[in-house]
Design a protein around this motif. Structure first.
Motif, PDB file in Angstrom:
ATOM      1  N   ALA A  64       0.957  -1.222   0.007  1.00 45.38           N
ATOM      2  CA  ALA A  64      -0.160  -0.091  -0.152  1.00 45.38           C
ATOM      3  C   ALA A  64       1.016   1.261  -0.122  1.00 45.38           C
ATOM      4  O   ALA A  64       0.685   2.279  -0.885  1.00 45.38           O
ATOM      5  CB  ALA A  64      -0.870   0.089   1.199  1.00 45.38           C
ATOM      6  N   LEU A  65       1.780   0.934   0.799  1.00 49.30           N
ATOM      7  CA  LEU A  65       2.818   2.565   0.831  1.00 49.30           C
ATOM      8  C   LEU A  65       3.391   2.687  -0.617  1.00 49.30           C
ATOM      9  O   LEU A  65       3.710   3.683  -1.030  1.00 49.30           O
ATOM     10  CB  LEU A  65       3.870   2.267   1.884  1.00 49.30           C
ATOM     11  CG  LEU A  65       3.092   2.629   3.268  1.00 49.30           C
ATOM     12  CD1 LEU A  65       4.432   2.333   4.395  1.00 49.30           C
ATOM     13  CD2 LEU A  65       2.858   4.062   3.533  1.00 49.30           C
ATOM     14  N   GLY A  66       3.898   1.566  -0.977  1.00 45.46           N
ATOM     15  CA  GLY A  66       4.517   1.695  -2.357  1.00 45.46           C
ATOM     16  C   GLY A  66       3.764   2.098  -3.419  1.00 45.46           C
ATOM     17  O   GLY A  66       4.396   2.899  -4.164  1.00 45.46           O
TER      18      GLY A  66
ATOM     19  N   VAL B 259      -7.771   2.385   8.992  1.00 47.33           N
ATOM     20  CA  VAL B 259      -8.447   3.321   9.975  1.00 47.33           C
ATOM     21  C   VAL B 259      -7.323   4.214  10.627  1.00 47.33           C
ATOM     22  O   VAL B 259      -7.648   5.395  10.729  1.00 47.33           O
ATOM     23  CB  VAL B 259      -9.218   2.478  11.055  1.00 47.33           C
ATOM     24  CG1 VAL B 259      -9.473   3.223  12.265  1.00 47.33           C
ATOM     25  CG2 VAL B 259     -10.317   1.674  10.431  1.00 47.33           C
ATOM     26  N   ILE B 260      -6.173   3.961  10.895  1.00 47.54           N
ATOM     27  CA  ILE B 260      -5.208   4.565  11.541  1.00 47.54           C
ATOM     28  C   ILE B 260      -4.948   5.830  10.408  1.00 47.54           C
ATOM     29  O   ILE B 260      -4.643   7.021  10.876  1.00 47.54           O
ATOM     30  CB  ILE B 260      -3.963   3.794  11.965  1.00 47.54           C
ATOM     31  CG1 ILE B 260      -4.191   2.860  13.102  1.00 47.54           C
ATOM     32  CG2 ILE B 260      -2.870   4.757  12.271  1.00 47.54           C
ATOM     33  CD1 ILE B 260      -3.114   2.041  13.623  1.00 47.54           C
ATOM     34  N   VAL B 261      -4.362   5.425   9.379  1.00 48.61           N
ATOM     35  CA  VAL B 261      -4.408   6.479   8.265  1.00 48.61           C
ATOM     36  C   VAL B 261      -5.484   7.466   8.020  1.00 48.61           C
ATOM     37  O   VAL B 261      -4.968   8.823   7.843  1.00 48.61           O
ATOM     38  CB  VAL B 261      -4.070   5.727   6.826  1.00 48.61           C
ATOM     39  CG1 VAL B 261      -3.742   6.721   5.695  1.00 48.61           C
ATOM     40  CG2 VAL B 261      -2.797   4.844   6.842  1.00 48.61           C
TER      41      VAL B 261
ATOM     42  N   MET C 205      -5.195   6.543  -2.218  1.00 47.63           N
ATOM     43  CA  MET C 205      -4.017   5.630  -3.011  1.00 47.63           C
ATOM     44  C   MET C 205      -3.619   4.686  -2.090  1.00 47.63           C
ATOM     45  O   MET C 205      -3.524   3.434  -2.293  1.00 47.63           O
ATOM     46  CB  MET C 205      -3.041   6.432  -3.560  1.00 47.63           C
ATOM     47  CG  MET C 205      -3.288   7.200  -4.670  1.00 47.63           C
ATOM     48  SD  MET C 205      -4.193   6.522  -5.736  1.00 47.63           S
ATOM     49  CE  MET C 205      -4.503   7.847  -6.842  1.00 47.63           C
ATOM     50  N   PHE C 206      -3.431   5.004  -0.607  1.00 47.54           N
ATOM     51  CA  PHE C 206      -3.144   3.948   0.302  1.00 47.54           C
ATOM     52  C   PHE C 206      -4.408   2.971   0.492  1.00 47.54           C
ATOM     53  O   PHE C 206      -4.002   1.786   0.535  1.00 47.54           O
ATOM     54  CB  PHE C 206      -2.850   4.737   1.758  1.00 47.54           C
ATOM     55  CG  PHE C 206      -2.479   3.672   2.713  1.00 47.54           C
ATOM     56  CD1 PHE C 206      -0.962   3.328   2.916  1.00 47.54           C
ATOM     57  CD2 PHE C 206      -3.404   2.930   3.640  1.00 47.54           C
ATOM     58  CE1 PHE C 206      -0.487   2.375   3.847  1.00 47.54           C
ATOM     59  CE2 PHE C 206      -3.037   2.077   4.575  1.00 47.54           C
ATOM     60  CZ  PHE C 206      -1.599   1.642   4.577  1.00 47.54           C
TER      61      PHE C 206
ATOM     62  N   GLN D  84      -7.140  12.877   8.474  1.00 49.67           N
ATOM     63  CA  GLN D  84      -8.522  13.046   8.343  1.00 49.67           C
ATOM     64  C   GLN D  84      -8.591  14.580   7.915  1.00 49.67           C
ATOM     65  O   GLN D  84      -9.327  15.035   6.993  1.00 49.67           O
ATOM     66  CB  GLN D  84      -9.418  12.839   9.465  1.00 49.67           C
ATOM     67  CG  GLN D  84     -10.809  13.292   9.176  1.00 49.67           C
ATOM     68  CD  GLN D  84     -11.791  12.980  10.181  1.00 49.67           C
ATOM     69  OE1 GLN D  84     -11.189  12.470  11.215  1.00 49.67           O
ATOM     70  NE2 GLN D  84     -13.079  13.095  10.021  1.00 49.67           N
ATOM     71  N   ARG D  85      -8.008  15.560   8.845  1.00 47.73           N
ATOM     72  CA  ARG D  85      -7.895  16.897   8.635  1.00 47.73           C
ATOM     73  C   ARG D  85      -7.335  17.460   7.302  1.00 47.73           C
ATOM     74  O   ARG D  85      -7.704  18.071   6.614  1.00 47.73           O
ATOM     75  CB  ARG D  85      -7.076  17.512   9.657  1.00 47.73           C
ATOM     76  CG  ARG D  85      -7.198  18.984   9.706  1.00 47.73           C
ATOM     77  CD  ARG D  85      -6.730  19.515  10.934  1.00 47.73           C
ATOM     78  NE  ARG D  85      -5.429  19.243  11.531  1.00 47.73           N
ATOM     79  CZ  ARG D  85      -4.154  19.906  11.067  1.00 47.73           C
ATOM     80  NH1 ARG D  85      -4.347  20.943  10.501  1.00 47.73           N
ATOM     81  NH2 ARG D  85      -3.045  19.309  11.345  1.00 47.73           N
TER      82      ARG D  85
END
Length: 281
Positions: free
Chosen positions: A84-86, A262-264, A207-208, A269-270
């Motif tokens: 996901a990060l890549g 969820v953490i991302v 994208m993540f 979010q802001r």
């Protein structure tokens, strides 16, 4: 404008509470199921309160091989995170460079290149899956992080969004940078990237999630458990030799798979909302 009417407030809050219950009920049942033993989940009655296992099932899937997968959930989560990060970083990097070249450079067939990129929106991964697989297999990138990431890092959507944003940059800003002796890379690094940070944050979240939720491509090119992602592992966990699905393990793994997205979203979010509604110029 905010309405302050008692009847309207009661109705709206009632609807909100009902929506929260409807959306959260499956998650609650998954949390509860993850704290029970396999035998207690096959009694014919779905439990609605925590069982005796507590966090034992979560610790078990994180440290021990899960079902027929031959690996633990920690490895699966690491693989999904790397993928996901890549994909997110690759898509944003390529989109920024492509949009920058299209907007601020004048070269032959510039708009043709842009429309060629834009037309690829009509060709999702599922349409070009077989030729892409053949190329990846020919290059020896099966069962590798490169094979998981590289074919998915080009994004016409991100390129289009960055192009539209760069078109709103005042020409005077470019002229001022030239007067100060800023070259193309310095203009991109010191001016455009700071202006684009909220857009980058918003696209990073999208994208993540896109990379994290990929199912078909990882399923196609990974045959070794060391490179499987947590999303495709959930399907494999639903098959068992004794025909009894280990729902306590499946739900625990599914809940762990929900945590990174969820953490991302919570952390960004802001910036995500700001990047969608504010140009910050």
């Amino acid at each position: 404008m905010r309405y302050r009417r008692r009847g309207l407030d009661i109705t709206s809050h009632t609807l909100l509470i009902l929506c929260v219950i409807v959306f959260f009920l499956p998650v609650w049942m998954a949390i509860v199921a993850a704290t029970h033993t396999q035998s207690s989940l096959y009694t014919g009655v779905a439990p609605f309160w925590f069982g005796s296992e507590g966090f034992g099932n979560f610790l078990a899937v994180l440290s021990d091989p899960v079902g027929r997968l031959g690996t633990d959930a920690t490895r699966l989560l690491v693989n999904s995170t790397i993928m996901a990060l890549g994909i997110a970083v690759g898509k944003i990097t390529i989109a920024i460079l492509a949009a920058y070249a299209i907007v601020f450079f004048r070269f032959p067939f510039r708009m043709l290149c842009f429309w060629a990129i834009f037309i690829t929106l009509m060709l999702p991964v599922e349409v070009r899956i077989m030729p892409t697989y053949k190329v990846v297999a020919g290059l020896g990138m099966l069962n590798s992080y490169t094979g998981l990431i590289l074919p998915l890092i080009a994004s016409a959507t991100a390129t289009f969004l960055f192009r539209q944003f760069y078109l709103t940059v005042p020409p005077e800003l470019l002229e001022a940078a030239r007067v100060d002796g800023a070259g193309p890379w310095r203009f991109l690094r010191d001016i455009l990237l700071p202006l684009s940070k909220t857009n980058i944050a918003a696209l990073f979240v999208i994208m993540f999630l896109y990379g994290w939720n990929q199912y078909l491509w990882p399923l196609l090119i990974t045959t070794e458990s060391d490179y499987m992602t947590v999303v495709i592992s959930l399907k494999r966990m639903l098959t068992s030799a004794d025909n009894l699905v280990p729902w306590h393990t499946v739900t625990a793994t599914a809940l762990l798979a929900m945590l990174p997205p969820v953490i991302v979203i919570v952390l960004m979010q802001r910036y995500f909302v700001k990047g969608l509604v504010d140009t910050e110029k």
